[in-house]
Design an enzyme around this catalytic site. Sequence first.
Site, PDB file in Angstrom:
ATOM      1  N   GLY A   1       0.822  -1.208   0.000  1.00  0.00           N
ATOM      2  CA  GLY A   1       0.000   0.000   0.000  1.00  0.00           C
ATOM      3  C   GLY A   1       0.858   1.261   0.000  1.00  0.00           C
ATOM      4  O   GLY A   1       0.538   2.250  -0.665  1.00  0.00           O
ATOM      5  N   THR A   2       1.950   1.222   0.730  1.00  0.00           N
ATOM      6  CA  THR A   2       2.830   2.397   0.802  1.00  0.00           C
ATOM      7  C   THR A   2       3.362   2.757  -0.577  1.00  0.00           C
ATOM      8  O   THR A   2       3.300   3.917  -0.996  1.00  0.00           O
ATOM      9  CB  THR A   2       4.007   2.109   1.765  1.00  0.00           C
ATOM     10  OG1 THR A   2       3.458   1.879   3.074  1.00  0.00           O
ATOM     11  CG2 THR A   2       4.986   3.263   1.818  1.00  0.00           C
TER      12      THR A   2
ATOM     13  N   ASN B   1      -7.593   4.114   8.863  1.00  0.00           N
ATOM     14  CA  ASN B   1      -6.972   2.976   9.536  1.00  0.00           C
ATOM     15  C   ASN B   1      -7.077   3.030  11.056  1.00  0.00           C
ATOM     16  O   ASN B   1      -6.922   2.025  11.710  1.00  0.00           O
ATOM     17  CB  ASN B   1      -5.506   2.845   9.115  1.00  0.00           C
ATOM     18  CG  ASN B   1      -4.780   4.167   9.091  1.00  0.00           C
ATOM     19  OD1 ASN B   1      -5.251   5.128   8.476  1.00  0.00           O
ATOM     20  ND2 ASN B   1      -3.664   4.238   9.754  1.00  0.00           N
TER      21      ASN B   1
ATOM     22  N   SER C   1      -3.638  -3.158  -0.625  1.00  0.00           N
ATOM     23  CA  SER C   1      -2.558  -3.900   0.019  1.00  0.00           C
ATOM     24  C   SER C   1      -3.048  -5.303   0.369  1.00  0.00           C
ATOM     25  O   SER C   1      -4.192  -5.483   0.781  1.00  0.00           O
ATOM     26  CB  SER C   1      -2.119  -3.164   1.282  1.00  0.00           C
ATOM     27  OG  SER C   1      -1.132  -3.915   1.953  1.00  0.00           O
TER      28      SER C   1
ATOM     29  N   HIS D   1      -1.751  -7.606   2.712  1.00  0.00           N
ATOM     30  CA  HIS D   1      -1.686  -8.200   4.061  1.00  0.00           C
ATOM     31  C   HIS D   1      -2.815  -7.761   4.982  1.00  0.00           C
ATOM     32  O   HIS D   1      -2.929  -8.269   6.096  1.00  0.00           O
ATOM     33  CB  HIS D   1      -0.310  -7.964   4.699  1.00  0.00           C
ATOM     34  CG  HIS D   1      -0.031  -6.568   5.149  1.00  0.00           C
ATOM     35  ND1 HIS D   1      -0.047  -6.201   6.466  1.00  0.00           N
ATOM     36  CD2 HIS D   1       0.269  -5.449   4.455  1.00  0.00           C
ATOM     37  CE1 HIS D   1       0.259  -4.903   6.565  1.00  0.00           C
ATOM     38  NE2 HIS D   1       0.451  -4.434   5.357  1.00  0.00           N
TER      39      HIS D   1
ATOM     40  N   THR E   1      11.698  -7.604 -11.489  1.00  0.00           N
ATOM     41  CA  THR E   1      11.055  -8.914 -11.641  1.00  0.00           C
ATOM     42  C   THR E   1       9.927  -9.037 -10.620  1.00  0.00           C
ATOM     43  O   THR E   1      10.113  -8.724  -9.446  1.00  0.00           O
ATOM     44  CB  THR E   1      12.090 -10.043 -11.440  1.00  0.00           C
ATOM     45  OG1 THR E   1      13.131  -9.853 -12.393  1.00  0.00           O
ATOM     46  CG2 THR E   1      11.451 -11.415 -11.617  1.00  0.00           C
TER      47      THR E   1
ATOM     48  N   CYS F   1       2.308   2.475  12.757  1.00  0.00           N
ATOM     49  CA  CYS F   1       3.456   3.368  12.600  1.00  0.00           C
ATOM     50  C   CYS F   1       3.445   4.499  13.616  1.00  0.00           C
ATOM     51  O   CYS F   1       4.494   4.873  14.129  1.00  0.00           O
ATOM     52  CB  CYS F   1       3.528   3.937  11.198  1.00  0.00           C
ATOM     53  SG  CYS F   1       1.986   3.956  10.367  1.00  0.00           S
TER      54      CYS F   1
HETATM   55  C1  LIG Z   1      -4.786   3.317   5.164  1.00  0.00           C
HETATM   56  C2  LIG Z   1      -3.472   2.665   4.891  1.00  0.00           C
HETATM   57  N1  LIG Z   1      -2.779   3.021   3.802  1.00  0.00           N
HETATM   58  C3  LIG Z   1      -1.604   2.456   3.504  1.00  0.00           C
HETATM   59  C4  LIG Z   1      -1.051   1.489   4.307  1.00  0.00           C
HETATM   60  C5  LIG Z   1       0.280   0.898   3.941  1.00  0.00           C
HETATM   61  O1  LIG Z   1       0.156  -0.386   3.398  1.00  0.00           O
HETATM   62  P1  LIG Z   1       1.419  -1.383   3.408  1.00  0.00           P
HETATM   63  O2  LIG Z   1       1.568  -1.867   4.807  1.00  0.00           O
HETATM   64  O3  LIG Z   1       1.023  -2.482   2.447  1.00  0.00           O
HETATM   65  O4  LIG Z   1       2.577  -0.609   2.908  1.00  0.00           O
HETATM   66  C6  LIG Z   1      -1.731   1.088   5.456  1.00  0.00           C
HETATM   67  C7  LIG Z   1      -1.150   0.062   6.353  1.00  0.00           C
HETATM   68  O5  LIG Z   1      -0.950   0.276   7.532  1.00  0.00           O
HETATM   69  C8  LIG Z   1      -2.979   1.693   5.751  1.00  0.00           C
HETATM   70  O6  LIG Z   1      -3.677   1.351   6.841  1.00  0.00           O
END
Ligand SMILES: Cc1ncc(COP(=O)(O)O)c(C=O)c1O
Length: 399
Positions: free
Chosen positions: A78-79, A163, A212, A214, A250, A338
């Site tokens: 996601g990041t 989140n 994302s 996971h 890759t 985080c």
């Molecule tokens: C709203 C939101 N965006 C982005 C992310 C980041 O995703 P990833 O952990 O796959 O980098 C998170 C994960 O904590 C999230 O909750």
Amino acid sequence: VIRAMTHHDMIYFDNAASTPVLSAVIQEMIPYLGDHYGNPSSQHVFGFKSSRALDEARRQVAYLIGSSPNEITFTSGGTEANNLAIKGAVSKLDGNNNGRKVVLISSSIEHESVLESIDSLKTLGFDVISVPVNREGIVEPELLLKILEREKVALVSIMLANNEVGTIQPIKELARITHQYSRALIHCDAVQALGKIPIDVKYLDVDLLSLSSHKIHGPKGIGALYIRDRKQLKPLIDGGGQENSLRSGTENVHGIVGFGKACEIASVNLTERNRDIKILRDYLILRVTSTISECNVNGSIDQRLPNNAHFSFLGVKGEDIIIKLNEYWTAASTGAACSSNKNKPSHVLKAMGLSLPEIEGSLRITLGHQNTKFEVDRAVDVLVEIIKELRRFSGSTKH
Ligand SMILES: Cc1ncc(COP(=O)(O)O)c(C=O)c1O
């Protein structure tokens, strides 16, 4: 034996941070860590096997969000999807439009990967404006409209679901006014919403949408970006031209296969499964609020993910609750993983106008499909005792 020792009695209530990988997902991935090791770009049987697996996963991901497979670009999570959407869309533009600053908009409750990506673009001359949220944790479309009418805007980035407090934003309406009143692209971070509420990119009318794996019982380190129009994006990673030249390197074949399978599973009975989780979540909220005094539920109750419960307990510290819960085999969180690392007050709760004691006393419980009523009962019983003890310890009169 080892698994039984570490996890057997543990209650996992931190599904917004990450989720257990489903065994059906692991089974699907194993061959791509073993016999099927070909590089998907190779022109032989080994390569074809891997590239067909990528095609299948792309279809599975696309299906879950109503896009076509060629609109999906796999990323490392996601990041990276958020970074690619924001920096990729904007780096083709100039921050100064004949002396007038071009504006990038996000909401005040975005994930750090959105906020920091947008912030980094100030060096290219862009101005950044943050749309506030109300006390319920929701962006009010009129506030976005006012900015769009006033400024020259290149990009609007607003998440589908938050989140920390799980609030769901009115993205369809925000996208409508963005497109009606500007030529800006609208990006939506749907990482938390995926698999929990139905998502249809065509209905929402967004240009970019981040996902994302996971968070939906797939492996970590894999995600995707939905891109409506590839021409509007510049890659962040250059190289061999994989992923339609938008993300070289890759491909993480086993990760992508796992993500695809997790999406396929999430798409089956999505509404029914999440209705069951919501019933459990509502039961949890009722039990907590009816047994513990001086306790608030933060964020809108109606516009909220089915698995999220977010409380403030006055007179106690969230971190102390987490530590105690962990001693009693229950895993929860004060908020985003985080921000807990950084140990600073949550920007989300601040943006919602919560007081410092409310922010400090916050606890996030996020349920998953694996959780049971038995676990909720046990965790609430423990929580009641923990709050009592912590309040007694701090000399508070609340119970
Ligand atoms: C709203 C939101 N965006 C982005 C992310 C980041 O995703 P990833 O952990 O796959 O980098 C998170 C994960 O904590 C999230 O909750």
